[in-house]
Design a protein around this motif. Sequence first.
Motif, PDB file in Angstrom:
ATOM      1  N   GLY A   1       0.783  -1.222   0.000  1.00  0.00           N
ATOM      2  CA  GLY A   1       0.000   0.000   0.000  1.00  0.00           C
ATOM      3  C   GLY A   1       0.817   1.275   0.000  1.00  0.00           C
ATOM      4  N   ALA A   2       0.157   2.357   0.420  1.00  0.00           N
ATOM      5  CA  ALA A   2       0.785   3.679   0.417  1.00  0.00           C
ATOM      6  C   ALA A   2       1.986   3.741   1.348  1.00  0.00           C
ATOM      7  CB  ALA A   2      -0.245   4.739   0.820  1.00  0.00           C
ATOM      8  N   GLN A   3       1.974   2.934   2.425  1.00  0.00           N
ATOM      9  CA  GLN A   3       3.103   2.977   3.362  1.00  0.00           C
ATOM     10  C   GLN A   3       4.381   2.445   2.726  1.00  0.00           C
ATOM     11  OE1 GLN A   3       0.266   1.300   3.723  1.00  0.00           O
ATOM     12  NE2 GLN A   3       0.547  -0.729   4.601  1.00  0.00           N
ATOM     13  N   ALA A   4       4.260   1.468   1.831  1.00  0.00           N
ATOM     14  CA  ALA A   4       5.440   0.955   1.132  1.00  0.00           C
ATOM     15  C   ALA A   4       5.985   2.004   0.171  1.00  0.00           C
ATOM     16  CB  ALA A   4       5.090  -0.327   0.378  1.00  0.00           C
ATOM     17  N   VAL A   5       5.087   2.674  -0.537  1.00  0.00           N
ATOM     18  CA  VAL A   5       5.506   3.738  -1.462  1.00  0.00           C
ATOM     19  C   VAL A   5       6.206   4.853  -0.693  1.00  0.00           C
ATOM     20  CG1 VAL A   5       4.697   5.488  -3.088  1.00  0.00           C
ATOM     21  CG2 VAL A   5       3.680   3.194  -3.118  1.00  0.00           C
ATOM     22  N   GLY A   6       5.635   5.251   0.445  1.00  0.00           N
ATOM     23  CA  GLY A   6       6.264   6.298   1.253  1.00  0.00           C
ATOM     24  C   GLY A   6       7.633   5.906   1.753  1.00  0.00           C
ATOM     25  N   ALA A   7       7.787   4.645   2.190  1.00  0.00           N
ATOM     26  CA  ALA A   7       9.087   4.186   2.701  1.00  0.00           C
ATOM     27  C   ALA A   7      10.142   4.227   1.606  1.00  0.00           C
ATOM     28  CB  ALA A   7       8.954   2.776   3.258  1.00  0.00           C
ATOM     29  N   MET A   8       9.785   3.807   0.383  1.00  0.00           N
ATOM     30  CA  MET A   8      10.760   3.826  -0.717  1.00  0.00           C
ATOM     31  C   MET A   8      11.061   5.250  -1.168  1.00  0.00           C
ATOM     32  SD  MET A   8       9.844   0.487  -3.075  1.00  0.00           S
ATOM     33  CE  MET A   8       8.122   0.880  -3.376  1.00  0.00           C
ATOM     34  N   ALA A   9      10.056   6.123  -1.139  1.00  0.00           N
ATOM     35  CA  ALA A   9      10.256   7.493  -1.626  1.00  0.00           C
ATOM     36  C   ALA A   9      11.158   8.304  -0.707  1.00  0.00           C
ATOM     37  CB  ALA A   9       8.900   8.183  -1.776  1.00  0.00           C
ATOM     38  N   TYR A  10      10.957   8.172   0.615  1.00  0.00           N
ATOM     39  CA  TYR A  10      11.712   9.002   1.564  1.00  0.00           C
ATOM     40  C   TYR A  10      12.838   8.243   2.252  1.00  0.00           C
ATOM     41  CZ  TYR A  10       7.759  12.129   0.894  1.00  0.00           C
ATOM     42  OH  TYR A  10       6.805  12.940   0.342  1.00  0.00           O
ATOM     43  N   GLY A  11      12.743   6.906   2.267  1.00  0.00           N
ATOM     44  CA  GLY A  11      13.743   6.113   2.954  1.00  0.00           C
ATOM     45  C   GLY A  11      13.540   6.137   4.462  1.00  0.00           C
ATOM     46  N   THR A  12      14.000   5.094   5.122  1.00  0.00           N
ATOM     47  CA  THR A  12      14.007   5.029   6.586  1.00  0.00           C
ATOM     48  C   THR A  12      15.390   4.542   7.009  1.00  0.00           C
ATOM     49  OG1 THR A  12      13.322   2.706   6.772  1.00  0.00           O
ATOM     50  CG2 THR A  12      11.564   4.344   6.486  1.00  0.00           C
ATOM     51  N   ASP A  13      15.573   4.303   8.285  1.00  0.00           N
ATOM     52  CA  ASP A  13      16.856   3.777   8.732  1.00  0.00           C
ATOM     53  C   ASP A  13      17.148   2.421   8.086  1.00  0.00           C
ATOM     54  OD1 ASP A  13      17.269   5.977  10.304  1.00  0.00           O
ATOM     55  OD2 ASP A  13      16.550   5.046  12.155  1.00  0.00           O
ATOM     56  N   GLU A  14      16.095   1.627   7.849  1.00  0.00           N
ATOM     57  CA  GLU A  14      16.277   0.287   7.289  1.00  0.00           C
ATOM     58  C   GLU A  14      16.013   0.226   5.787  1.00  0.00           C
ATOM     59  OE1 GLU A  14      13.775  -2.392   9.478  1.00  0.00           O
ATOM     60  OE2 GLU A  14      15.244  -2.632  11.080  1.00  0.00           O
ATOM     61  N   VAL A  15      15.093   1.033   5.293  1.00  0.00           N
ATOM     62  CA  VAL A  15      14.683   0.959   3.883  1.00  0.00           C
ATOM     63  C   VAL A  15      15.470   1.976   3.064  1.00  0.00           C
ATOM     64  CG1 VAL A  15      12.752   1.096   2.276  1.00  0.00           C
ATOM     65  CG2 VAL A  15      12.373   0.286   4.624  1.00  0.00           C
ATOM     66  N   PRO A  16      16.207   1.542   2.044  1.00  0.00           N
ATOM     67  CA  PRO A  16      16.941   2.500   1.214  1.00  0.00           C
ATOM     68  C   PRO A  16      15.990   3.425   0.453  1.00  0.00           C
ATOM     69  CG  PRO A  16      17.707   0.239   0.849  1.00  0.00           C
ATOM     70  CD  PRO A  16      16.439   0.141   1.634  1.00  0.00           C
ATOM     71  N   LYS A  17      16.342   4.705   0.389  1.00  0.00           N
ATOM     72  CA  LYS A  17      15.584   5.629  -0.440  1.00  0.00           C
ATOM     73  C   LYS A  17      15.852   5.318  -1.912  1.00  0.00           C
ATOM     74  CE  LYS A  17      15.055  10.384  -1.899  1.00  0.00           C
ATOM     75  NZ  LYS A  17      14.388   9.826  -3.081  1.00  0.00           N
ATOM     76  N   VAL A  18      14.814   5.384  -2.750  1.00  0.00           N
ATOM     77  CA  VAL A  18      14.999   5.106  -4.176  1.00  0.00           C
ATOM     78  C   VAL A  18      14.781   6.377  -4.980  1.00  0.00           C
ATOM     79  CG1 VAL A  18      14.228   2.723  -3.832  1.00  0.00           C
ATOM     80  CG2 VAL A  18      12.591   4.441  -4.608  1.00  0.00           C
ATOM     81  N   ASP A  19      15.193   6.307  -6.242  1.00  0.00           N
ATOM     82  CA  ASP A  19      15.075   7.452  -7.136  1.00  0.00           C
ATOM     83  C   ASP A  19      13.892   7.341  -8.094  1.00  0.00           C
ATOM     84  OD1 ASP A  19      17.517   8.599  -6.133  1.00  0.00           O
ATOM     85  OD2 ASP A  19      18.588   7.084  -7.295  1.00  0.00           O
ATOM     86  N   LYS A  20      13.378   6.122  -8.267  1.00  0.00           N
ATOM     87  CA  LYS A  20      12.237   5.933  -9.160  1.00  0.00           C
ATOM     88  C   LYS A  20      11.472   4.697  -8.693  1.00  0.00           C
ATOM     89  CE  LYS A  20      10.973   5.913 -14.098  1.00  0.00           C
ATOM     90  NZ  LYS A  20      11.476   5.951 -15.497  1.00  0.00           N
ATOM     91  N   ILE A  21      10.126   4.810  -8.724  1.00  0.00           N
ATOM     92  CA  ILE A  21       9.265   3.714  -8.248  1.00  0.00           C
ATOM     93  C   ILE A  21       8.455   3.166  -9.422  1.00  0.00           C
ATOM     94  CG2 ILE A  21       7.375   3.084  -6.697  1.00  0.00           C
ATOM     95  CD1 ILE A  21       8.303   5.329  -4.839  1.00  0.00           C
ATOM     96  N   PHE A  22       8.445   1.852  -9.529  1.00  0.00           N
ATOM     97  CA  PHE A  22       7.747   1.167 -10.609  1.00  0.00           C
ATOM     98  C   PHE A  22       6.689   0.229 -10.014  1.00  0.00           C
ATOM     99  CE2 PHE A  22      11.914   2.217 -12.098  1.00  0.00           C
ATOM    100  CZ  PHE A  22      11.808   2.471 -13.462  1.00  0.00           C
ATOM    101  N   GLY A  23       5.712  -0.107 -10.841  1.00  0.00           N
ATOM    102  CA  GLY A  23       4.827  -1.194 -10.474  1.00  0.00           C
ATOM    103  C   GLY A  23       3.362  -0.826 -10.378  1.00  0.00           C
ATOM    104  N   PRO A  24       2.500  -1.818 -10.598  1.00  0.00           N
ATOM    105  CA  PRO A  24       1.054  -1.610 -10.508  1.00  0.00           C
ATOM    106  C   PRO A  24       0.608  -1.683  -9.060  1.00  0.00           C
ATOM    107  CG  PRO A  24       1.494  -3.891 -11.050  1.00  0.00           C
ATOM    108  CD  PRO A  24       2.835  -3.201 -10.962  1.00  0.00           C
ATOM    109  N   GLY A  25      -0.658  -1.398  -8.846  1.00  0.00           N
ATOM    110  CA  GLY A  25      -1.227  -1.493  -7.511  1.00  0.00           C
ATOM    111  C   GLY A  25      -2.640  -0.964  -7.513  1.00  0.00           C
ATOM    112  N   ASN A  26      -3.281  -1.019  -6.366  1.00  0.00           N
ATOM    113  CA  ASN A  26      -4.644  -0.512  -6.273  1.00  0.00           C
ATOM    114  C   ASN A  26      -4.631   1.017  -6.225  1.00  0.00           C
ATOM    115  OD1 ASN A  26      -3.866   0.202  -3.664  1.00  0.00           O
ATOM    116  ND2 ASN A  26      -4.754  -1.632  -2.770  1.00  0.00           N
TER     117      ASN A  26
END
Length: 851
Positions: free
Chosen positions: A600-625
């Motif tokens: 969901g949206a929480q996964a997108v937010g974690a990838m977009a901004y990054g956390t201590d554990e989740v690397p921040k990314v520069d581009k997000i791909f993929g389908p979803g609801n």
Amino acid sequence: MSAPVFLPLLDPTAAALIPALSLLGPLLIPATLLRAVLPSLPPSARYYVQAEQSTEDLISYLDNGAEKIVISQSQLGQLAGQVAKERLILKVDEAELASVQQLTQQATGVYIVSSTAHTAKSLGLSGVDVFLQLPSPKTTELVDLIRSSRPSSYVLPTEILAASSTTSSTHLSIAEAYLAPVISDRPDGLFPTIVSSSNHSGKPLGLVYSSRESVTEAIVSQTGVYQSRKHGLWRKGETSGAVQELVSIKLDCDSDALVFEVVQHGSGFCHLPQSTCFGRWSGLAKLEDTLQSRLQDAPEGSYTKRLFTDEKLLRSKIMEEAEELCDANTKEEVAFEAADLVYFALTRCISKGVSLKDVERALDKKALKVTRRKGDAKPKWEEKVNGAAVKPESKPTEPVPQSFPEVEDGRIQMRSVTLSRLNKDEQKKILLRPVLNSLAMIDKVKPIVDRVRKEGDAGLRAMTKQFDKADLPSNVLLPPFAVPSEDELPRDVREAIDVAYANVKTFHVAQSEKEALVVETMPGVTCSRFVRPISRVGVYVPGGTAILPSTAIMLGVPAQVAGCKTIVLATPPRPDGSISPEVLYVARLTGVTCILKAGGAQAVGAMAYGTDEVPKVDKIFGPGNQWVTAAKMLVQNDTDALVAIDMPAGPSEVLVIADNTSNPKFVASDLLSQAEHGTDSQVVLVAISLTADHLAAIEEEIDIQAKALPRVKIAREAIKKSLIVLVDSVDEAIKFSNEYAPEHLILQMANAPDVVADIDNAGSVFVGAFSPESCGDYASGTNHTLPTNGFARQFSGVNTLSFQKHITSQFVTGDGLRVLGPSVVRLAEREGLEAHANAVRVRLAELNQQQ
């Protein structure tokens, strides 16, 4: 009425003032204007009717929604005993006051057109509300006049009012007219203000303060504006985007406190991650929010999803629970069964776009009716309860329905149109997809994304527990990933994944640019373009009840081939915290560097901004609801995130072009392969000069094959909204397809390979009878992440270049600059950019000295 009430009397020119006036209480509408004004009133508007000269049925005004009516003495006599006194206001002249005191016992108030300012006491009236139509001296004197007379209600004609923040010599500001009787018992002159939610039955959101200035701006802008005791005017949502749409303003009984009823958008009112300043919603408000969320995001196969998609099931449950409520006896049993009935009844409401506020408005409207039906049960229910014979009715008590719910075994059939018989507007209409309310969804996902951004891994874990029902110590899984066992991933499934991976990789490797592009544009000037991978990418693979290794392949392979250094694969975990072995196996194959167990949206937010554990990314791909799609749209527009997304997303689509060589079984199977995705799937058949028998054979196959599917209910709903477009030629078919720009285009026609040259707009083309769309979805080699919603006009499907970027370079020699430099200097001078020109001049001067 204890607090004076501002009652605007509408005139024929008042249309522009109605939205602002409707915020402040009832409107007084002359009977002659009623039919013209009613269609323009907001849903929440209240009104009285000035009917003292009307010859129409007075009770009909009350039945149709008027709270009160202003009538004459003769009309009062006609209505005696029929209408409650609280609904009647008696209009009299000042000279008649002494003689009508006894009549006031039959009405809630007296309406007086006054030539001078009066108080109720000075008029000799007690125990009755006074509706005083004030004289119209200079507008600047009216405010003092209202304060001094303090009638129960003061009536002002709209001809002297203006929707502005200040009063002029000719017009009185609506805000000043409303605030005239308002007082404050605070040293700072502010008014305590309760902010309540219109979405949730007026439940309080919080307590703030208002000033005359803030209330004035709120009325003029029709938004939530308050007075901060520290920072001045507070325009709610000005910086956060969590704006408030103002629905109404009310005074308390002492005229020293206000209630603002608002529709709250965005992340909410409270600065904490909760619904209100007094905690979270409970009861019906919480249930309504939950059902709204489930309508958008309930997993396929879940019970709530079944209720939303299976009207027959929901209908049965409502009738079942109603009967169980009738059979309940103890207090506990009645409460328990009533709760069940409310749940299913509200599910029905939400499925039809009806909110609790809509239900409350309907209740309020029913309460205003004077004329009532007898109220007996319908014969079929009387028979069910009493076992009595059904007596024929001479007249039905409600309109006879013109259509009935579709039965389970009803024919599954598409509708047809002949393209040549449609005018231009009708042709445009059939090209339209469903309207996607992106802004509303972005409002819903913003609090989720913001929580991840602010709370990091702790917020992510909390929402994974809330939404995915998985309580994880960490949301991140790092390589090396475990090899799934034979029991978890059977050999034949693994081999099928291997085939798909190999084919997709072969095709995407071929797309890679092997060498830099190098061009000498003129002697001594060499320009080049070379490719580099996007360093960090995120790929979203939907999960939960579904298993989608195909999406993991379609996104993981091009990222691997492009050479991306960090590949974060996000997928929702199962309740035990694991992910599907199929997706885990693909992650190993494609070199994923981090698995994010979140959806969901929480996964997108974690990838977009990054956390201590989740690397921040520069581009997000993929389908979803819709939640995933809205979150992607939100973060790509946030400059703090600095993240791109692959493309806009919408419901799955297929367009099949079929001629007389097409196989009806194949055509039907291709249409259904998309229809089973979801009830909003877009399915179109373009039929080129098909005979009636050929077309009937296709429709017969659709019905037969659909009913054999496990997801028949979903296919049924999608097929209902799908379309057969009848055309006369190949050219007409291709032209329509290019206008529609489908995600998947299937050519089941003679000489199909020759037709591909004429295709301008499509996500992916499937050529010939033995090229089903399923092959592209899984294993042929092309990518299945494709543009929908007509965006195939502007976007490509995901490919290797989607995970790369191009960098250009130029190398200019001294001789080259001698030739190129004067042109650069001239253009820079022409644009007034002297520093640009000077950067070339100093080099040319240096070159001249070297000669």
